[in-house]
Motif scaffolding. Structure first.
Motif, PDB file in Angstrom:
ATOM      1  N   GLY A  11       0.818  -1.198   0.000  1.00 59.83           N
ATOM      2  CA  GLY A  11       0.000   0.000   0.000  1.00 59.83           C
ATOM      3  C   GLY A  11       0.853   1.250   0.000  1.00 59.83           C
ATOM      4  N   LYS A  12       0.313   2.343   0.513  1.00 55.60           N
ATOM      5  CA  LYS A  12       1.039   3.605   0.535  1.00 55.60           C
ATOM      6  C   LYS A  12       2.287   3.486   1.388  1.00 55.60           C
ATOM      7  N   LYS A  13       3.315   4.226   1.022  1.00 50.80           N
ATOM      8  CA  LYS A  13       4.570   4.252   1.776  1.00 50.80           C
ATOM      9  C   LYS A  13       4.753   5.637   2.387  1.00 50.80           C
ATOM     10  N   THR A  29     -10.169  -5.159  14.499  1.00 45.78           N
ATOM     11  CA  THR A  29      -8.834  -4.579  14.621  1.00 45.78           C
ATOM     12  C   THR A  29      -8.554  -3.598  13.490  1.00 45.78           C
ATOM     13  N   LEU A  30      -8.880  -3.996  12.266  1.00 43.16           N
ATOM     14  CA  LEU A  30      -8.662  -3.119  11.113  1.00 43.16           C
ATOM     15  C   LEU A  30      -9.439  -1.819  11.259  1.00 43.16           C
ATOM     16  N   ALA A  31     -10.696  -1.920  11.654  1.00 46.52           N
ATOM     17  CA  ALA A  31     -11.515  -0.719  11.805  1.00 46.52           C
ATOM     18  C   ALA A  31     -10.947   0.198  12.875  1.00 46.52           C
ATOM     19  N   SER A  32     -10.439  -0.396  13.958  1.00 51.55           N
ATOM     20  CA  SER A  32      -9.862   0.392  15.047  1.00 51.55           C
ATOM     21  C   SER A  32      -8.611   1.134  14.600  1.00 51.55           C
ATOM     22  N   VAL A  33      -7.696   0.405  13.963  1.00 48.24           N
ATOM     23  CA  VAL A  33      -6.422   1.011  13.554  1.00 48.24           C
ATOM     24  C   VAL A  33      -6.633   2.048  12.460  1.00 48.24           C
ATOM     25  N   LEU A  56     -10.966  -9.960   3.210  1.00 47.14           N
ATOM     26  CA  LEU A  56     -11.190  -8.762   4.028  1.00 47.14           C
ATOM     27  C   LEU A  56      -9.971  -7.845   3.962  1.00 47.14           C
ATOM     28  N   ILE A  57      -8.782  -8.411   4.087  1.00 45.97           N
ATOM     29  CA  ILE A  57      -7.554  -7.605   4.011  1.00 45.97           C
ATOM     30  C   ILE A  57      -7.459  -6.923   2.656  1.00 45.97           C
ATOM     31  N   GLU A  58      -7.825  -7.629   1.613  1.00 46.00           N
ATOM     32  CA  GLU A  58      -7.774  -7.046   0.267  1.00 46.00           C
ATOM     33  C   GLU A  58      -8.684  -5.825   0.151  1.00 46.00           C
ATOM     34  N   GLN A  59      -9.823  -5.856   0.848  1.00 52.75           N
ATOM     35  CA  GLN A  59     -10.741  -4.709   0.810  1.00 52.75           C
ATOM     36  C   GLN A  59     -10.081  -3.457   1.374  1.00 52.75           C
ATOM     37  N   TYR A  60      -9.229  -3.657   2.402  1.00 57.45           N
ATOM     38  CA  TYR A  60      -8.543  -2.531   3.048  1.00 57.45           C
ATOM     39  C   TYR A  60      -7.138  -2.314   2.475  1.00 57.45           C
ATOM     40  N   TRP A  74       0.972  -6.019   3.428  1.00 58.84           N
ATOM     41  CA  TRP A  74       0.311  -7.195   3.978  1.00 58.84           C
ATOM     42  C   TRP A  74       0.743  -8.426   3.209  1.00 58.84           C
ATOM     43  N   VAL A  75       0.629  -9.551   3.872  1.00 63.40           N
ATOM     44  CA  VAL A  75       0.977 -10.821   3.263  1.00 63.40           C
ATOM     45  C   VAL A  75       0.040 -11.881   3.811  1.00 63.40           C
ATOM     46  N   SER A  76      -0.332 -12.830   2.991  1.00 65.44           N
ATOM     47  CA  SER A  76      -1.137 -13.963   3.426  1.00 65.44           C
ATOM     48  C   SER A  76      -0.453 -15.222   2.923  1.00 65.44           C
ATOM     49  N   GLU A  77       0.247 -15.891   3.829  1.00 61.32           N
ATOM     50  CA  GLU A  77       1.014 -17.079   3.467  1.00 61.32           C
ATOM     51  C   GLU A  77       1.203 -17.941   4.705  1.00 61.32           C
ATOM     52  N   LYS A  78       1.496 -19.207   4.508  1.00 60.15           N
ATOM     53  CA  LYS A  78       1.701 -20.101   5.631  1.00 60.15           C
ATOM     54  C   LYS A  78       2.898 -19.661   6.460  1.00 60.15           C
TER      55      LYS A  78
END
Length: 264
Positions: A4-6, A31-35, A59-63, A70-74
């Protein structure tokens, strides 16, 4: 993976907030909504997901456009995920706010940010909730000292830790499943002491359904393993005996224990 943005000044951010998640979509959404609802957004935000299959990734992709990385991996567990976040952190301080935990209100970061002025750790207080209901309010001692570290943990959801401590003392030890953060701070204190400050603010509402709250026996075993590695047999015997005697003996024992560890 999404970048995302840097920051305009990469590497110069004062704070990085890291959220780890695995198959806890409902908690992650809180948590996402809070942060992302904070009035002060001058921080780096990282989300490390363990290849969830419950809709968390979507959900993470929406934000995604509002998350710096972000990363989604084992992964190999909680502390592997946390270490991934530490490696990506650009802020001078790190706050771990894992899925299910959330900041008390939208002003928390704005109130904390001016206080982050160079000490190793700043820490505050937290609300403890279970199934969405508040069950306790925890105010931590004003003294972050070895004797208190041995008896309790200072939960990471209300601790702001200097990023460079992980350069000095290494990342979280992944051989511990539950107490690696406690082991890290205990060993760091023993080796060099830590400059700390109590913020005397409630920071976080903590979800009490996590692994350390539901596997008490294993947590205690891991704490014993760490203490065994840093204490003499005599000190361990004293510690065991201490649990059986009245509290008036505690001060003298803890004084001797602290001197022993400081000599090490």
């Amino acid at each position: 993976m999404n970048i995302g943005k840097k920051f305009t000044n990469a590497g110069m951010a004062k704070l990085t907030i890291i959220t780890i998640n695995y198959n806890n979509k409902a908690g992650l959404e809180k948590t996402l909504a809070s942060v992302l609802g904070q009035s002060c957004m001058d921080f780096q935000y990282l989300v490390i997901d363990g290849a969830s299959d419950d809709g968390s990734r979507e959900l993470i992709e929406q934000y995604g456009s509002r998350i710096n990385h972000w990363v989604s991996e084992k992964d190999n567990g909680i502390y592997d995920a946390m270490n991934k976040g530490i490696k990506k952190a650009e802020g001078a301080y790190i706050l771990f706010l894992n899925s299910g935990d959330f900041l008390i209100d939208h002003q928390r970061i704005a109130k904390v940010m001016p206080a982050l002025q160079g000490k190793d750790i700043y820490y505050g207080n937290m609300v403890i909730s279970e199934n969405g209901q508040e069950i306790a309010r925890r105010k931590f001692t004003s003294q972050f000292v070895l004797t208190n570290l041995i008896r309790e943990a200072y939960p990471h959801p209300c601790m702001f830790t200097r990023r460079d401590l992980f350069d000095r003392f290494g990342l979280y030890d992944e051989s511990y499943d539950i107490v690696s953060d406690w082991a890290f701070y205990t060993k760091a204190y023993i080796q060099s002491g830590l400059r700390t400050q109590n913020l005397d603010l409630f920071i976080t509402d903590y979800d009490n359904g996590g692994i350390s709250s539901t596997q008490i026996g294993k947590e205690q075993e891991e704490r014993r393993r760490l203490l065994t590695s840093v204490l003499s047999k005599e000190a361990l015997a004293d510690l065991k005996y201490l649990t059986k005697i009245k509290s008036r003996y505690e001060r003298s024992f803890m004084g001797r224990l602290r001197r022993f560890l400081e000599e090490k």
